[in-house]
Design a protein around this motif. Structure first.
Motif: not given
Length: 392
Positions: A227-231, A252-254, A262-270, A278-286
């Protein structure tokens, strides 16, 4: 073995006062109420604790941190592997994809390890072939600017060392790090603003794999059914590009935009369970919990803190998500993403007996028993609080 008086989390419901009969490393019977198996050699009274499928961690950087917990402080790879296995079994993780980076010079420079990346891959793979506590697999994280590591990546895939491949691009200005955040970080680290902009330009000018080289890498993965994942996808367009290349995991979509596409495309979104805990992203992302509730993230991985996987599941359940749904995020859905769901990832008859018993101590989950292929590999018991002299 018979596990009874358990609160069993199946893929779609909770069975109170349930039992599971294991034999030959498989789940043979699942039921409700009491059941006596005269031929059962051993039984465990769960005393109402939750019985979950073993957690499946598709991405954890823990092995590198275990080998080199501090800059230039290297420990034997065998020791690091065994100690990490033991800790993961205690966290309820029964299948782990050790995330090993290649071509990511920033991470290599930061660690300054005496081991080459090739040495680490070779030794970790050899250890996964030996007797182990849990199911160990390798996740190759390949940095697209790692042109010098391209041949090594191809060789590792051809030799069958790799069970999951992700393609990464940590060039600032896209993905996880925006231009503004890069400049701010560089200034905080002592650069002048002018120096920061020069550094940004230099990093953005770094060449990456050609389209033909990337296609070669992806073709090798397909041949091996890897299996292959984008990042760190940050836009819908980036997700579309990855999907067009044949990639079916969005890791890790940001942004909400990228996760939704990703969900619309039928991908597995991790997403990262550390982000949830922690209640949020370290980088202020999603924010991953927000994305889960929006229905655009369907799986969790621990990223950099393995204990977070179990705690995130119970945090989500405590915040109103149905417990079977929360459990699927760290078990069945990751198993489906990498094609091992016929073997493990849920409590269903015929599957491997990869199971964990979880007790709640004042709301905090504690793994008391971990089974891998029906074998008890970890056990813990909360001790009663001793009576202090002044209390007497």
């Amino acid at each position: 073995m018979l596990l009874y008086n358990a609160s069993i989390i199946t893929p779609h419901r909770l069975i109170r006062n349930g039992y599971v009969h294991l034999t030959g490393g498989k789940i043979m019977t699942i039921g409700e109420g009491t059941l006596d198996y005269l031929s059962v050699q051993e039984s465990i009274d769960a005393k109402g604790a939750y019985l979950l499928p073993g957690l499946i961690d598709l991405h954890t950087d823990a092995i590198d941190a275990e080998i080199s917990p501090r800059r230039s402080a290297d420990f034997p790879i065998d020791v690091a592997f065994r100690e990490l296995e033991r800790r993961m079994s205690g966290c309820g993780i029964t299948t782990v994809y050790h995330s090993l980076h290649l071509g990511y010079t920033a991470a290599e420079n930061n660690a300054q390890s005496k081991y080459s990346r090739r040495e680490i891959f070779e030794r970790v793979y050899a250890l996964t072939r030996q007797r182990t506590l849990i199911n160990n697999k390798i996740h190759l994280r390949f940095e697209l600017s790692g042109i010098d590591a391209f041949e090594t990546a191809c060789d590792l895939l051809q030799k069958g060392y790799v069970d999951l491949l992700s393609v990464m691009d940590h060039t600032p200005g896209q993905g996880q790090v925006s231009v503004d955040s890069f400049i701010r970080m560089a200034v905080r680290q002592g650069m002048s603003e002018a120096e920061a902009w020069l550094d940004l330009a230099e990093k953005q000018a770094t060449p990456t794999l050609s389209p033909d080289q990337l296609n070669t890498l992806l073709d090798l993965a397909r041949i091996r059914s890897v299996a292959v994942a984008s990042h760190d996808d940050d836009t819908a367009e980036k997700v579309d590009e990855m999907y067009a290349a044949g990639i079916r995991i969005c890791e890790f979509p940001v942004s909400m935009e990228a996760a939704r596409r990703g969900k619309e495309r039928g991908m597995y979104v991790i997403g990262g369970s550390s982000n949830v805990l922690r209640g949020g992203s370290l980088s202020g992302n999603l924010g991953v919990e927000t994305a889960i509730r929006a229905g655009v993230i369907d799986s969790l991985c621990s990223d950099y803190y393995p204990p977070s996987l179990l705690h995130a599941v119970f945090r989500l359940a405590g915040n109103g998500l149905a417990l079977p749904e929360a459990v699927r995020l760290a078990t069945l859905h990751p198993a489906r993403a990498v094609g091992i769901d016929s073997l493990t990832g849920s409590i269903e008859t015929g599957k491997q007996a990869d199971l964990i018993l979880v007790d709640l101590s004042e709301g905090t989950p504690l793994v008391t028993h971990t089974f891998v292929n029906g074998h008890l590999v970890a056990q813990a018991t909360l001790q009663p609080q001793p009576e202090l002299a002044w209390q007497a």
